[in-house]
Each structure stands twice: as C-alpha cells, then as structure tokens.
Design an enzyme around this catalytic site. Structure first.
Site, mmCIF file in Angstrom:
data_model
loop_
_atom_site.group_PDB
_atom_site.id
_atom_site.type_symbol
_atom_site.label_atom_id
_atom_site.label_comp_id
_atom_site.label_asym_id
_atom_site.label_seq_id
_atom_site.Cartn_x
_atom_site.Cartn_y
_atom_site.Cartn_z
ATOM 1 N N HIS A 265 1.123 -1.571 -13.870
ATOM 2 C CA HIS A 265 2.240 -1.110 -14.049
ATOM 3 C C HIS A 265 3.319 -2.294 -14.617
ATOM 4 O O HIS A 265 4.659 -2.017 -14.385
ATOM 5 C CB HIS A 265 2.785 -0.219 -13.251
ATOM 6 C CG HIS A 265 3.565 0.945 -14.062
ATOM 7 N ND1 HIS A 265 4.223 2.136 -13.447
ATOM 8 C CD2 HIS A 265 3.625 1.072 -15.776
ATOM 9 C CE1 HIS A 265 4.847 2.635 -14.306
ATOM 10 N NE2 HIS A 265 4.418 2.470 -15.426
ATOM 11 N N ASP B 285 5.952 6.551 -5.205
ATOM 12 C CA ASP B 285 6.555 7.943 -5.101
ATOM 13 C C ASP B 285 6.366 8.431 -3.615
ATOM 14 O O ASP B 285 6.611 9.834 -3.478
ATOM 15 C CB ASP B 285 5.985 8.987 -6.282
ATOM 16 C CG ASP B 285 6.541 8.582 -7.371
ATOM 17 O OD1 ASP B 285 7.025 7.264 -7.613
ATOM 18 O OD2 ASP B 285 6.345 9.326 -8.341
ATOM 19 N N ASP C 285 7.223 2.156 -3.515
ATOM 20 C CA ASP C 285 7.964 1.556 -4.483
ATOM 21 C C ASP C 285 9.279 2.184 -4.747
ATOM 22 O O ASP C 285 10.312 1.766 -5.251
ATOM 23 C CB ASP C 285 7.068 1.840 -5.835
ATOM 24 C CG ASP C 285 6.758 3.276 -6.429
ATOM 25 O OD1 ASP C 285 6.944 3.966 -5.628
ATOM 26 O OD2 ASP C 285 6.438 3.302 -7.566
ATOM 27 N N HIS D 61 1.729 9.667 -6.473
ATOM 28 C CA HIS D 61 2.343 9.795 -7.980
ATOM 29 C C HIS D 61 1.535 10.715 -8.639
ATOM 30 O O HIS D 61 0.586 10.963 -8.304
ATOM 31 C CB HIS D 61 2.093 8.406 -8.893
ATOM 32 C CG HIS D 61 3.101 8.318 -10.123
ATOM 33 N ND1 HIS D 61 2.523 9.007 -11.212
ATOM 34 C CD2 HIS D 61 4.151 7.737 -10.336
ATOM 35 C CE1 HIS D 61 3.624 8.846 -12.217
ATOM 36 N NE2 HIS D 61 4.624 8.079 -11.686
ATOM 37 N N CYS E 214 9.648 2.799 -10.788
ATOM 38 C CA CYS E 214 8.418 2.190 -10.610
ATOM 39 C C CYS E 214 8.262 0.611 -10.848
ATOM 40 O O CYS E 214 7.950 -0.234 -10.015
ATOM 41 C CB CYS E 214 7.342 2.882 -10.939
ATOM 42 S SG CYS E 214 7.639 3.933 -12.568
#
Length: 532
Positions: free
Chosen positions: A156, A62, A335, A283, A101
């Site tokens: 993730h 982010d 990302d 993030h 993401c």
C-alpha cells in the site's frame, strides 16, 4: 412513545434478531470448517546466534484501541497478543502519526511525517511508489548490520517511478528497492483492485494472453463482499483481466496464506532477521477464514480479530521452535484506529457489547483520539521488564531510531528526522518518553493537529476525517487528555492563550516543512471552488 422512538426501537429489535441469527449461522459453519493450514511442523531450531536480536514488527490494519482483550475487550479473545503484553510493555498512549493507512505506513518505515511529502491519503493501483529509494527505511537500516529482511502482507505504498505502473512486468521500484530482501503479499489493499498476490517484483499467476489492464470503473474478477470495490466508481482506477491471477486470491484464505509465507521465510534465515508482517486484518472487507466464523462473541469482525491473533500466535510459536524467543523483539501495533461501516454496524457491535475504539472519540481518518491512538505492545524477554504498562507518549515514527539504537547505529541528520529513540523507555531505564509532542495527520490537511503534553489542539470543527462538524460547533478545538481522555469538553474558549501558542507552534513547524497551515487551508478552499 412517538413514531420516531417506536421506529428506533423496532430497528434495534430487528438488528438484535439479525445479529443472533448471524452468530448462530457463523458458529454452525465454524464447527464444520477445518482449521487454517499451519506450517509450524516445518520449523527447525536455529544453529547460529547473533549479537543482534531478531525483530518482528506486526502491523495490524484498522485495529482499534478497544479490539484486544489486553486493552479491555470482553467479547473477543486475543491470548497470543495478550501474551506479548504480559511478557513486555503495553502502552496506553501509543499512536500512529496518521489516521490513514498509506501515510501511516510511510511514517512507520521512514521515521518521518508523511506531510513532508504532502501525503494524507491512500494510494491505489495507478499510483507510483511514494518513498524515495534514497531514503533510509527500517529495512535498509537493519541491512547495514547484516539483517535479512522481509515484508509479508499489505504494501500500500505504490510501485514504479511514474503513475500507472505496468502490472504485467516487474514492478519496481518497490519493497526490494527500499531494503527488503523479500516481499509477498497484497500490492495495494484488500478493499481495492487488483485483488492478486505479488511475490518480490511480479504478480503471481499472470497469463500473457489475459494481461492486467487499466479501466476506470472496470469490474475485476473475484467474489464480492461488503467493502470490497470490485467495480470502483468511474473516478477510481481499476485493473481488469488476469483471471488466473485473481483465482489464486481467495479473500477468506488471505490470513492463512500470509502466515504460511511469513513462517516459511523466517525458517530459511540463518542471520538475524527483520520481519515486517503487515496484516490485512481487520480492514474491510471483513473476511475471516471459515474456521473462525462464530469464534468471537461479536460477529464476523470479532472473528477477524481472532484470526489475527491466531497469526500472531503462529509467528511466536515459530520463533520458539527456532530457539530464538529470548533473542527476538516483537512489536505489535496498528496503522490507525477502527472504522465502523455505517450506523447499522455500529448499532450491532453496541448490541453485542463491543466498542472497537473503546471509549475514545472518533474513528479512522479523523484527528480525534480513536483515529490514531492504537494498541502498542513491545516484548523482548529478559530485556524489557515483563507485565509493564506505560502511559508515556510513543509513536510509530519512533521505531526506526529505536532500532538504530538497538543495533548500535548513529543516524545522520537526514535520517528519521521526526522519530525519537525510545530504547531507554522500553528497557525501563527511563519512565519518561523522549517525545514531548506529536503532529497528528487526519485525512484533511486543514485539520492537521498538535499534541503537546496532555493537550491536543485541532484547528477545525469536526474530526477532519469522515465526521463533519455539527451545527453550532466551535471552529477550533482544544482538549486536555489527562482530565478529559474521551474529549467531551472543548476548552478552546477556556484557554485561549494556550490554543494560540499551540497554533503558532504548529504553524512554525509547518513552515519548517515548507508549508504553512494558512497556505494549506487556502489550497483546500481553492480546490472546493474549482469543483463548484
């Protein structure tokens, strides 16, 4: 001055006062806090040299286009990341193909559009692994040439081959089945359960008498922060139990822990290595180490960026101590763009003189430039010309084929199908990108967009993320980024033939992937009707 104007002014004054107070408190706390624990003194020179360079890929979370001093930020200092830019090439037109993401990480590791597997959204604790273990990844590609490989940080991308993996057993398939020799980090994301550390295939600190179990909307252990979903709404999966495992996970110490693990792993390698350092900075929740509180001039989020820069500096310094700086490629990117939580936070940052996405329009999740145009820096001493800035189009998809070229590997037609070899561009042998177009994936399938040259076509109103269309806005969008980099003028009615041609080409590409734009929009409408 009417009532609404007076209210707005009063609100801004309150925000200013609150911001000044917060900064003063943070600076006081920072002065009394000890620096993060570094393991740099444990680093030792490498005794072997390889014909292939070490590769360090740092993937921020982010981080917006305007968050680094090398990209124009004045209230945040990022000397270590700026050092990579000074010693290499800084791209002003670098992109993640997705503004979200999980799909961004899929594209990075595979060199393929995540739309090929119909992925547009984040995965969470109950989701299986979304990358086919037979698919070539950056890690498996480099292992062919003898590299040792590690992923340290945020994964993730799911675990297991079916939904609801058992968090008390070995979690596989996962990173180790995709070419990584070692994994340490956050299995999902720092904003959603489970808030635990994982090493290789197992959760650290599990107590058999207190297992991790699924419960919709269940409250997890751990300290609460804004943006941390310790009690997700009932529509979201959650994992409860595992108090000891949760106690090992301290939000403000994550950056310190991940940096230590990355350095320790690199120090143990005698072969050329590939480190994928997937930072959780910046993030939500915003949880910098106490030492960094008040270090920046724009609140905790700025401090979180400066903590990220510290981690990058530690990694660079470790490589220097190995005596391997000139034989190491560093790639730094993000990302997706920055997300600003609510208007109040945006007002605070504006008051402090910082715009995380610079002047770009939009935010994370959206098809506008701020959602996916990100910092993109590559450094390779004595190979890549130092201090160079390029406006060539480049994307995270391009890294796998570029690494293949660096290591002398020819890709099969089914490998990295959507990436391009950008090595000539990096080495200064060509000033033109190998890429002429890019599909952009926002959160909404209906807004899947096409970049061609200076033009970008968006087949819907709004940004296709969290910014809805305003009343009276045109139903489609066309921008010329050369003339209008901040997307202030929708030219859809001025250049209808170009818009039609780009729409036709986008639809043709979708058909190649097995789905047309019209079919996607029909599916979305059908889902809305079912909900109603």
């Amino acid at each position: 001055m009417d009532f609404n104007q007076r209210t707005s002014v009063a609100k801004l004054l309150i925000l200013q006062a609150f911001t000044c107070l917060s900064v003063c408190i943070a600076q006081t706390q920072s002065k009394s806090a000890e620096a993060p624990v570094s393991v740099l003194n444990e680093m030792r020179p490498k005794t072997t040299q390889s014909e292939y360079p070490n590769i360090v890929l740092i993937y921020a979370d982010d981080l917006g286009y305007g968050d680094l001093s090398s990209y124009g930020a004045t209230k945040i200092k990022t000397p270590n990341i700026d050092r990579l830019a000074k010693n290499g090439i800084l791209f002003t037109d670098g992109h993640s193909t997705s503004a979200t993401c999980t799909p961004s990480r899929y594209a990075l590791l595979t060199g393929e559009y995540p739309l090929r597997i119909n992925n547009y959204s984040p995965v969470f604790c109950a989701d299986r692994l979304i990358i086919d273990t037979k698919k070539t990844t950056i890690a498996s590609l480099l292992k062919r040439k003898g590299y040792t490989t590690a992923c340290v940080g945020k994964w993730h991308l799911g675990f297991g081959d079916k939904p609801k993996p058992d968090w008390n057993k070995e979690l596989k398939p996962g990173p180790l089945e995709l070419g990584f020799d070692y994994f340490f980090g956050l299995p999902v994301v720092n904003s959603h359960p489970p808030f635990v550390y994982m090493e290789n295939r197992r959760i650290l600190g599990l107590d058999p008498n207190d297992p991790l179990t699924y419960k919709r909307g269940g409250k997890t252990y751990g300290k609460a922060y804004v943006g941390k979903h310790t009690s997700p709404h009932r529509g979201m999966p959650s994992v409860i139990g595992g108090k000891v495992a949760h106690d090992l996970y301290v939000d403000e110490l994550i950056g310190e822990k991940l940096t230590q693990k990355a350095l320790t792993w690199m120090n143990q390698q005698d072969k050329p290595f590939f480190l994928y350092y997937a930072s959780h900075n910046v993030h939500l929740p915003i949880t910098p180490h106490p030492y960094f509180h008040g270090k920046s001039e724009c609140g905790l989020r700025g401090d979180f960026v400066e903590e990220l820069d510290w981690s990058v500096g530690q990694i660079i310094s470790a490589v220097e101590r190995f005596g391997a700086l000139e034989n190491t490629i560093f790639i730094f990117t993000s990302d997706n763009g920055a997300i600003i939580k609510g208007k109040d936070q945006g007002d605070i940052l504006d008051q402090l003189g910082h715009k995380p996405n610079g002047k770009l329009k939009g935010r994370k999740f959206g098809a506008w430039e701020a959602g996916h145009r990100v910092p993109f820096i590559v450094s390779w001493p004595n190979k890549i010309p130092a201090g160079k800035t390029s406006d060539a189009l480049i994307a995270n998809l391009d890294l796998l084929p570029t690494f293949a070229a660096i290591t002398g590997q020819k890709l099969a037609p089914h490998e990295a199908r959507d990436g391009f070899n950008q090595l000539p561009l990096l080495l200064g042998k060509d000033t033109t990108s190998a890429r002429s177009e890019l599909i952009i994936q926002p959160h909404k399938r209906s807004h899947k967009s096409l970049r061609q040259g200076d033009w970008v076509y968006i087949p819907g109103a709004g940004d296709g993320g969290w910014v809805p269309a305003k009343k009276g806005e045109l139903p489609k969008q066309l921008y010329n980024l050369k003339d209008d980099p901040y997307q202030q003028q929708n030219r859809i009615n001025d250049f209808p033939e170009r818009a039609d041609a780009m729409a036709s080409h986008l639809n043709k590409l979708m058909k190649q992937y097995g789905m047309s734009v019209n079919k996607i929009m029909s599916k979305n409408k059908a889902k809305k009707k079912q909900k109603q």
